[in-house]
Design a protein around this motif. Sequence first.
Motif, PDB file in Angstrom:
ATOM      1  N   ARG A  14      44.507  50.243  38.724  1.00  0.00           N
ATOM      2  CA  ARG A  14      44.674  50.750  39.832  1.00  0.00           C
ATOM      3  C   ARG A  14      43.573  50.102  40.517  1.00  0.00           C
ATOM      4  NH1 ARG A  14      48.322  52.399  42.554  1.00  0.00           N
ATOM      5  NH2 ARG A  14      47.058  53.711  43.671  1.00  0.00           N
ATOM      6  N   SER A  17      42.113  51.763  44.363  1.00  0.00           N
ATOM      7  CA  SER A  17      41.528  52.486  44.693  1.00  0.00           C
ATOM      8  C   SER A  17      40.084  52.654  43.693  1.00  0.00           C
ATOM      9  CB  SER A  17      42.907  53.896  44.267  1.00  0.00           C
ATOM     10  OG  SER A  17      43.048  53.477  42.632  1.00  0.00           O
ATOM     11  N   ASN A  18      40.274  51.374  42.967  1.00  0.00           N
ATOM     12  CA  ASN A  18      39.162  51.522  42.849  1.00  0.00           C
ATOM     13  C   ASN A  18      37.698  51.269  43.170  1.00  0.00           C
ATOM     14  OD1 ASN A  18      37.560  51.022  39.951  1.00  0.00           O
ATOM     15  ND2 ASN A  18      38.155  50.682  38.792  1.00  0.00           N
ATOM     16  N   GLN A 164      49.020  50.272  49.871  1.00  0.00           N
ATOM     17  CA  GLN A 164      48.659  50.212  48.347  1.00  0.00           C
ATOM     18  C   GLN A 164      48.166  51.742  48.615  1.00  0.00           C
ATOM     19  OE1 GLN A 164      51.478  48.793  47.254  1.00  0.00           O
ATOM     20  NE2 GLN A 164      50.887  48.135  45.609  1.00  0.00           N
ATOM     21  N   ASN A 165      47.031  51.782  48.460  1.00  0.00           N
ATOM     22  CA  ASN A 165      46.873  53.427  48.153  1.00  0.00           C
ATOM     23  C   ASN A 165      47.686  54.942  49.327  1.00  0.00           C
ATOM     24  OD1 ASN A 165      44.858  53.369  46.229  1.00  0.00           O
ATOM     25  ND2 ASN A 165      43.596  52.687  47.966  1.00  0.00           N
ATOM     26  N   GLY A 169      49.693  55.060  45.673  1.00  0.00           N
ATOM     27  CA  GLY A 169      48.660  54.956  44.915  1.00  0.00           C
ATOM     28  C   GLY A 169      48.662  57.333  45.118  1.00  0.00           C
ATOM     29  N   LEU A 171      47.379  58.871  46.877  1.00  0.00           N
ATOM     30  CA  LEU A 171      47.685  59.514  48.216  1.00  0.00           C
ATOM     31  C   LEU A 171      49.189  59.637  48.588  1.00  0.00           C
ATOM     32  CD1 LEU A 171      44.385  58.327  50.205  1.00  0.00           C
ATOM     33  CD2 LEU A 171      45.087  60.887  49.075  1.00  0.00           C
TER      34      LEU A 171
END
Length: 173
Positions: A14, A17-18, A164-165, A169, A171
Amino acid sequence: MDFFDLVTQVINLRSFSNMWYWIVLAILWSSLSHWTIGVPFHLVSRAKRGDAQAEADMMVLTRMNAERMLRYAESSSVPATAFATFLLTGLAITGWIYGVEFCQAIFLLLCPSMLVLALGVWTSQRLHEDGYSDVPKFLRQHRIMVQMLGVVFIFITAFWGMYQNVNVGPLGG
């Protein structure tokens, strides 16, 4: 916890978010901006201030790297362009059509890098045609164009990563 669980926690695909992805993005654009056609930009700055040794080093590195880039472009531009197009198309299709976030992230790193490489070949060609008479001007112009590309692509990457997050993702969705 078995070994596979440990590996998948350490190497998270992912990407957006990294934290490591964003560190790589910052290092990539910092490096692309600092190394103008293989010449560290601090040499250009020191040469502009009148350092004779820095100017001599800048001229040697510029001529050497520009001629090397032009030789590679002449000998392998068609296969390299075909491979780059294949790679970027594959990443884009896998990333956006099939929804693989890791491929989207790699595409958003590689696509602008390829553009900067093409810009380097173009600048090398301009330097060669000019006879290397005004190297600092060409290197400064190249750096400004790379920085402008960096602003645009960092914005695109950050926007897409936030989307995306939030929506796909952890959230959202």
